[in-house]
Design a protein around this motif. Sequence first.
Motif, PDB file in Angstrom:
ATOM      1  N   SER A 195      -8.266 -18.076 -25.963  1.00 29.14           N
ATOM      2  CA  SER A 195      -7.736 -17.335 -24.841  1.00 29.14           C
ATOM      3  C   SER A 195      -7.956 -18.044 -23.514  1.00 29.14           C
ATOM      4  O   SER A 195      -7.436 -17.616 -22.497  1.00 29.14           O
ATOM      5  CB  SER A 195      -8.389 -15.946 -24.788  1.00 29.14           C
ATOM      6  OG  SER A 195      -9.801 -16.070 -24.658  1.00 29.14           O
ATOM      7  N   LYS A 223      -1.913 -24.416 -18.148  1.00 26.88           N
ATOM      8  CA  LYS A 223      -2.123 -24.001 -19.523  1.00 26.88           C
ATOM      9  C   LYS A 223      -2.166 -25.199 -20.474  1.00 26.88           C
ATOM     10  O   LYS A 223      -1.858 -25.060 -21.657  1.00 26.88           O
ATOM     11  CB  LYS A 223      -1.014 -23.030 -19.943  1.00 26.88           C
ATOM     12  CG  LYS A 223      -1.103 -21.678 -19.257  1.00 26.88           C
ATOM     13  CD  LYS A 223      -2.370 -20.926 -19.664  1.00 26.88           C
ATOM     14  CE  LYS A 223      -2.420 -19.536 -19.052  1.00 26.88           C
ATOM     15  NZ  LYS A 223      -3.639 -18.795 -19.468  1.00 26.88           N
ATOM     16  N   TRP A 224      -2.526 -26.347 -19.966  1.00 28.40           N
ATOM     17  CA  TRP A 224      -2.636 -27.519 -20.820  1.00 28.40           C
ATOM     18  C   TRP A 224      -3.731 -28.432 -20.296  1.00 28.40           C
ATOM     19  O   TRP A 224      -4.126 -28.335 -19.137  1.00 28.40           O
ATOM     20  CB  TRP A 224      -1.305 -28.271 -20.887  1.00 28.40           C
ATOM     21  CG  TRP A 224      -0.878 -28.884 -19.578  1.00 28.40           C
ATOM     22  CD1 TRP A 224      -0.209 -28.279 -18.557  1.00 28.40           C
ATOM     23  CD2 TRP A 224      -1.138 -30.215 -19.140  1.00 28.40           C
ATOM     24  NE1 TRP A 224      -0.020 -29.133 -17.514  1.00 28.40           N
ATOM     25  CE2 TRP A 224      -0.569 -30.340 -17.846  1.00 28.40           C
ATOM     26  CE3 TRP A 224      -1.768 -31.316 -19.705  1.00 28.40           C
ATOM     27  CZ2 TRP A 224      -0.642 -31.526 -17.108  1.00 28.40           C
ATOM     28  CZ3 TRP A 224      -1.829 -32.505 -18.975  1.00 28.40           C
ATOM     29  CH2 TRP A 224      -1.267 -32.587 -17.698  1.00 28.40           C
ATOM     30  N   TRP A 259      -2.375 -27.320 -25.473  1.00 30.44           N
ATOM     31  CA  TRP A 259      -1.395 -26.511 -24.725  1.00 30.44           C
ATOM     32  C   TRP A 259      -1.539 -25.062 -25.154  1.00 30.44           C
ATOM     33  O   TRP A 259      -1.682 -24.757 -26.346  1.00 30.44           O
ATOM     34  CB  TRP A 259       0.016 -27.041 -25.013  1.00 30.44           C
ATOM     35  CG  TRP A 259       1.119 -26.296 -24.315  1.00 30.44           C
ATOM     36  CD1 TRP A 259       1.114 -25.822 -23.047  1.00 30.44           C
ATOM     37  CD2 TRP A 259       2.402 -25.982 -24.859  1.00 30.44           C
ATOM     38  NE1 TRP A 259       2.314 -25.216 -22.747  1.00 30.44           N
ATOM     39  CE2 TRP A 259       3.128 -25.304 -23.853  1.00 30.44           C
ATOM     40  CE3 TRP A 259       3.020 -26.213 -26.097  1.00 30.44           C
ATOM     41  CZ2 TRP A 259       4.427 -24.844 -24.047  1.00 30.44           C
ATOM     42  CZ3 TRP A 259       4.311 -25.763 -26.283  1.00 30.44           C
ATOM     43  CH2 TRP A 259       5.008 -25.086 -25.269  1.00 30.44           C
ATOM     44  N   LEU A 260      -1.499 -24.158 -24.188  1.00 27.08           N
ATOM     45  CA  LEU A 260      -1.466 -22.726 -24.441  1.00 27.08           C
ATOM     46  C   LEU A 260      -0.108 -22.203 -24.000  1.00 27.08           C
ATOM     47  O   LEU A 260       0.075 -21.781 -22.852  1.00 27.08           O
ATOM     48  CB  LEU A 260      -2.580 -22.000 -23.680  1.00 27.08           C
ATOM     49  CG  LEU A 260      -3.919 -21.838 -24.419  1.00 27.08           C
ATOM     50  CD1 LEU A 260      -4.548 -23.188 -24.686  1.00 27.08           C
ATOM     51  CD2 LEU A 260      -4.870 -20.957 -23.625  1.00 27.08           C
ATOM     52  N   PRO A 261       0.893 -22.223 -24.878  1.00 25.08           N
ATOM     53  CA  PRO A 261       2.241 -21.818 -24.475  1.00 25.08           C
ATOM     54  C   PRO A 261       2.345 -20.334 -24.150  1.00 25.08           C
ATOM     55  O   PRO A 261       3.187 -19.935 -23.353  1.00 25.08           O
ATOM     56  CB  PRO A 261       3.110 -22.191 -25.680  1.00 25.08           C
ATOM     57  CG  PRO A 261       2.158 -22.211 -26.831  1.00 25.08           C
ATOM     58  CD  PRO A 261       0.848 -22.662 -26.275  1.00 25.08           C
ATOM     59  N   LEU A 262       1.527 -19.513 -24.790  1.00 25.67           N
ATOM     60  CA  LEU A 262       1.495 -18.084 -24.472  1.00 25.67           C
ATOM     61  C   LEU A 262       0.132 -17.528 -24.828  1.00 25.67           C
ATOM     62  O   LEU A 262      -0.675 -18.175 -25.504  1.00 25.67           O
ATOM     63  CB  LEU A 262       2.609 -17.312 -25.181  1.00 25.67           C
ATOM     64  CG  LEU A 262       2.977 -17.667 -26.612  1.00 25.67           C
ATOM     65  CD1 LEU A 262       2.359 -16.756 -27.636  1.00 25.67           C
ATOM     66  CD2 LEU A 262       4.485 -17.575 -26.724  1.00 25.67           C
ATOM     67  N   ASP A 263      -0.133 -16.336 -24.345  1.00 30.56           N
ATOM     68  CA  ASP A 263      -1.452 -15.755 -24.465  1.00 30.56           C
ATOM     69  C   ASP A 263      -1.885 -15.677 -25.925  1.00 30.56           C
ATOM     70  O   ASP A 263      -1.181 -15.136 -26.775  1.00 30.56           O
ATOM     71  CB  ASP A 263      -1.458 -14.350 -23.847  1.00 30.56           C
ATOM     72  CG  ASP A 263      -2.865 -13.794 -23.763  1.00 30.56           C
ATOM     73  OD1 ASP A 263      -3.799 -14.593 -23.597  1.00 30.56           O
ATOM     74  OD2 ASP A 263      -3.024 -12.558 -23.880  1.00 30.56           O
ATOM     75  N   LEU A 266      -2.208 -18.119 -28.088  1.00 32.25           N
ATOM     76  CA  LEU A 266      -1.718 -19.206 -28.941  1.00 32.25           C
ATOM     77  C   LEU A 266      -2.125 -20.554 -28.354  1.00 32.25           C
ATOM     78  O   LEU A 266      -1.878 -20.826 -27.177  1.00 32.25           O
ATOM     79  CB  LEU A 266      -0.196 -19.146 -29.073  1.00 32.25           C
ATOM     80  CG  LEU A 266       0.452 -20.295 -29.870  1.00 32.25           C
ATOM     81  CD1 LEU A 266      -0.006 -20.262 -31.325  1.00 32.25           C
ATOM     82  CD2 LEU A 266       1.971 -20.200 -29.775  1.00 32.25           C
ATOM     83  N   SER A 267      -2.740 -21.391 -29.163  1.00 35.26           N
ATOM     84  CA  SER A 267      -3.089 -22.745 -28.735  1.00 35.26           C
ATOM     85  C   SER A 267      -2.505 -23.753 -29.703  1.00 35.26           C
ATOM     86  O   SER A 267      -2.406 -23.504 -30.903  1.00 35.26           O
ATOM     87  CB  SER A 267      -4.609 -22.926 -28.664  1.00 35.26           C
ATOM     88  OG  SER A 267      -5.161 -23.028 -29.956  1.00 35.26           O
ATOM     89  N   TYR A 317      -3.871 -18.858 -33.370  1.00 32.95           N
ATOM     90  CA  TYR A 317      -3.310 -17.692 -32.689  1.00 32.95           C
ATOM     91  C   TYR A 317      -4.256 -16.503 -32.842  1.00 32.95           C
ATOM     92  O   TYR A 317      -4.712 -16.194 -33.960  1.00 32.95           O
ATOM     93  CB  TYR A 317      -1.940 -17.343 -33.263  1.00 32.95           C
ATOM     94  CG  TYR A 317      -1.270 -16.183 -32.562  1.00 32.95           C
ATOM     95  CD1 TYR A 317      -1.025 -16.224 -31.200  1.00 32.95           C
ATOM     96  CD2 TYR A 317      -0.885 -15.055 -33.278  1.00 32.95           C
ATOM     97  CE1 TYR A 317      -0.401 -15.167 -30.545  1.00 32.95           C
ATOM     98  CE2 TYR A 317      -0.261 -13.989 -32.636  1.00 32.95           C
ATOM     99  CZ  TYR A 317      -0.027 -14.052 -31.270  1.00 32.95           C
ATOM    100  OH  TYR A 317       0.576 -13.000 -30.633  1.00 32.95           O
TER     101      TYR A 317
END
Length: 674
Positions: A32, A538-539, A585-589, A591-592, A627
């Motif tokens: 997160s 986020k990266w 990279w964390l493209p969305l909350d 998810l890495s 995720y």
Amino acid sequence: MTKKLTPLIYLGALACSQAAIAQQPLIDKPNSDIENITVLGKAATDGAYLGGIPLKQLPLNSHIIGQAEIERLQFVDPNELLDRIPGETQVRNLRIPDGGKSYTIPMLDGVPLESPYEGATSRLNRTNTFDIQRVEIIKGPTSALYPNNAFGGIVNVVTRDAPKQTETKVFIEGGDFNRLRTGFARAGTINKFGYFISANTQNIDGLRDLTQDDREQGSAKLEYKPSVHTKITARVEYLTENEVSRGDLAAAQIAENPRQAGDLSSSTDLEQNTASIGLVHHFTSGQLTANFVRREKDTLGASRFRGPQDENDLAHIAKITYHHDADWADWTVGFSRYDGEQNIKQFGRQDLDLTGPFTPITQSLLLNAYFAQYQLEAAQDLAIILGARYEDISLSSSEFSNQEGQFSKLAPKLGVTYQLNPNNLVWASISEGFYAPQADDLFAIETDTNEQGQEVVVAQGDPNLKPEEALNIEIGIRGDWRNWHYDTSVYHNDITNYLVTQEFDLPNGGEFEQTTNAGKVSIQGIESVIEFAPKDAKWRAGLTHTYTDNTYDSFVQSTPGADDDLTGKVLRRSPDHHVNIRLAWLPLDGLSAELEADVYSHYFADNNNSPEAKFTRGERINLRLNYNLDHWRLWVHGLNLTDTLEDRATFRRNTLSLRTINGRTFYAGASYTF
């Protein structure tokens, strides 16, 4: 050999589920925050102290991998973790690629996992990998608080403490090579008592026929706090391991069929039990820490280096440390003791069923160490650390007419740190190390029968061997600048009386093996971690780089008839460069995604640096997706996407052979925390 833990995992989860649901769950979300995907991030360093001083404020090369990163990697092979740390070699040790020696000491909560003279980075998975709070890696013999033979360094696993809130976790993972892992953990606090319980299983067959890596692990930890000043900890751990590795293949054999079994490299059927008790008591200006560990392991095994053995290894380890914190200085004193005995039934080389006659052997190692460390605030932003460690080593073996070896040494340590500004620190250290010869090197006499039916000596010890001595010098800088984080150091380690096992031709056409003080080697290089982490992004990107220059400065021919002169040669399996590149990279909350590349430059597979022994390992590319969704955590990992099979080369008798690894591997898993 042992009862299966798998049913216990599911029964434990079922029994605990209803009670746990009533508690406020503690959900670990390692993905997160981009901060958790790092080697240098501050999240991992929380609580990492050595001698009462934050690890990253000491004048030594150290790196820390935190719990969130460990859980995200889901590592099985310790190299999956250590590739991200500079200084890792392909052979057993940090910094020094000499597989026959214990220059790296794996530890559990500051105490050796096994004999300090039998350590290796691969032993990291000899502890419960699902019970790790963080892993601390310290390079070189720079700390007086750790054994002097850590020329490469130490890898200290810190186990989890009990959380304040109750949590229960179950997981399952499966994939290529018949991979199946399952596990269960429960932890919490009740009044003055805290607890952590974990059990897990692993089954992996591997690329080669007849290979396997199966294990079952369990651990339990109980904490009792009778007052705000005192904590008493008791911990037990259990491990069974059934591992079979196949020997190296020639390139033509790999091209023909990389899955063929080939010769046996090693076979290990192991059962290990560990029990420990620890005390921490805080005084007004000090802290007393005491630990006692009893560790026993039973091993049935065989390898290409020796015949089958049935071995019982029992060790008692004690360590007591007192740290005093004054306004202008800190000091630490302590004592540690390792008392280990191995009882071995040595069978004939071809007696793989262990049914024939055997030779009973008893080997013992007693190591007493006294250490002290003093930190002085010499001026504003300037600190000086003085230390010394005295070790007295006694070893013996009934195999060699009860002959005993005695070695002792006082090794001084000196370090300086200077705080350039709040975000940057420079440091320098100079320290000595000490490595004693082992009983086999001193006293062994091994015979074999030649083609004419005559018994000939093929290996012989030398009771006049001297211990290796190391002088290690390092300079480093670590800190932040804008969006950049860095930690880099330059080191030079001279090892004198270097112990080398050499093979010499006999007049009758056979070979003779003996360990000698061959001369002096220089182990030197540059180790760096650099990470680029834009604020609010986020990266992040990370680079780990190791440059080495490991050479024989001199080579003294200690045995008549020796024809090898390695002066000026590079130690085998010493690539100039090792690079590990990571992009997260964390493209969305929740998810890495991480893409990792691991690359070595070429090296020589023999100490003579023969052109035919030159080898370059192919690059490895790994992709990891993780995720988090409420109580669930899901992961899909792809390892070695380039399908590199040739891992490490050996050149012997004008033949190049290659160790293989598992090729392209995909696996997926899920965990549920409540």
